[in-house]
Design a protein around this motif. Structure first.
Motif: not given
Length: 290
Positions: A154-164
């Motif tokens: 399947t497809i994933v968007n590994d959304v990231s909160v970069r500073d955290w």
């Protein structure tokens, strides 16, 4: 075969995406579970294949809401720096062993549902990735047998909160926010995917192509990841393992480009379909105590 989890008339069900139609497996076989992980545990693929061959569909795609193929995975495991060009843009050495972290299962989200931008950070980023889903309980799987335990891709968007993500070594706190693992649109079985290591990977933000690569560029391929991860602990049906992203994330630009409310992220991997998620400000950033 393209297995889906969908909602119709307020009920969550599992089915098969067949062109522009959805075959309702729970209607055909009421004893089947409505949870994809439980379905995979039963290894009911023969039943599903018979339905795919004999049925035309119970709903059009426009009559249902597609959810994450596995809405509550037992585990979501991810791989950092698994493309050389992404390691370079992030300023890291090429890893010699897979760097594994987890995303909490509550981050799982639908393929077309909005992603929340939290009030605690402006550094919201995207990562287009190929993922695979485990279909059999397993431990210490040798690479040459890894394909036997993969139910599909399947497809994933590994959304990231970069500073955290970057202020602690474990990454988890920047990777696990609610809605930050949209996936789908379907769980595509290996026979339909073919070689999982020869798939194009593209990410657009607001129609602008940001990422363009191929899974042939993975440092550690899917089968190597199964062998490595299962050495340490048991993998279970429904576990999602997302394989890492290529260059072109917002972090890699100078100046950096963070996602903002109203942005739309679209990710396509080979012929698996696409996911597309609008970014919105988190609707109710208030304490929730159940």
């Amino acid at each position: 075969m393209r297995l889906v989890t969908f909602e119709a008339s307020g009920e969550r069900r599992i089915g098969i995406l067949k062109g522009e139609a959805v075959i309702d497996l729970n209607h055909l076989y009421p004893s089947l579970p409505r949870d994809m992980a439980a379905f995979l545990s039963l290894d009911a693929f023969d039943v599903a294949r018979r339905a795919e061959q004999s049925e035309t569909g119970h709903f059009s795609i426009g009559e249902v809401t597609l959810k994450a193929p596995v809405p509550a995975p037992p585990k979501i495991l991810a791989v950092a720096l698994n493309y050389r060009d992404h390691a370079a843009e992030a300023g890291y050495d090429i890893p010699t062993i897979p760097i594994i972290f987890n995303k909490q299962r509550t981050s799982a989200h639908g393929p077309y549902e909005p992603v929340h931008r939290p009030p605690e950070s402006e550094q919201l980023d995207y990562e287009g990735e190929l993922a695979f889903v485990i279909g059999r309980r397993c431990r210490r799987v040798p690479r040459e047998r890894a394909a036997e335990v993969i139910a599909g891709y399947t497809i994933v968007n590994d959304v990231s909160v970069r500073d955290w993500q970057l202020r602690t070594p474990t990454q988890m706190m920047g990777k696990s926010w609610d809605t930050h693992c949209p996936m789908g649109p379907a769980l595509v079985t290996p026979d339909e995917v073919g070689d999982p290591h020869a798939l194009s990977l593209e990410t657009w933000v607001n129609g602008s192509l940001r990422q363009a690569s191929n899974t042939s560029e993975l440092i550690f391929d899917c089968f190597t990841l199964v062998e490595h991860i299962s050495t340490a602990f048991t993998l279970e049906p429904g576990d999602v393992i997302t394989t890492g992203t290529t260059k072109g994330v917002g972090l890699g630009f100078n100046p950096k480009i963070w996602l903002k409310a109203g942005d739309v992220v679209r990710i396509k991997v080979g012929d698996l379909g696409h996911i597309e998620n609008e970014v919105i400000d988190e609707p109710h950033p208030m304490p929730v105590i159940g």
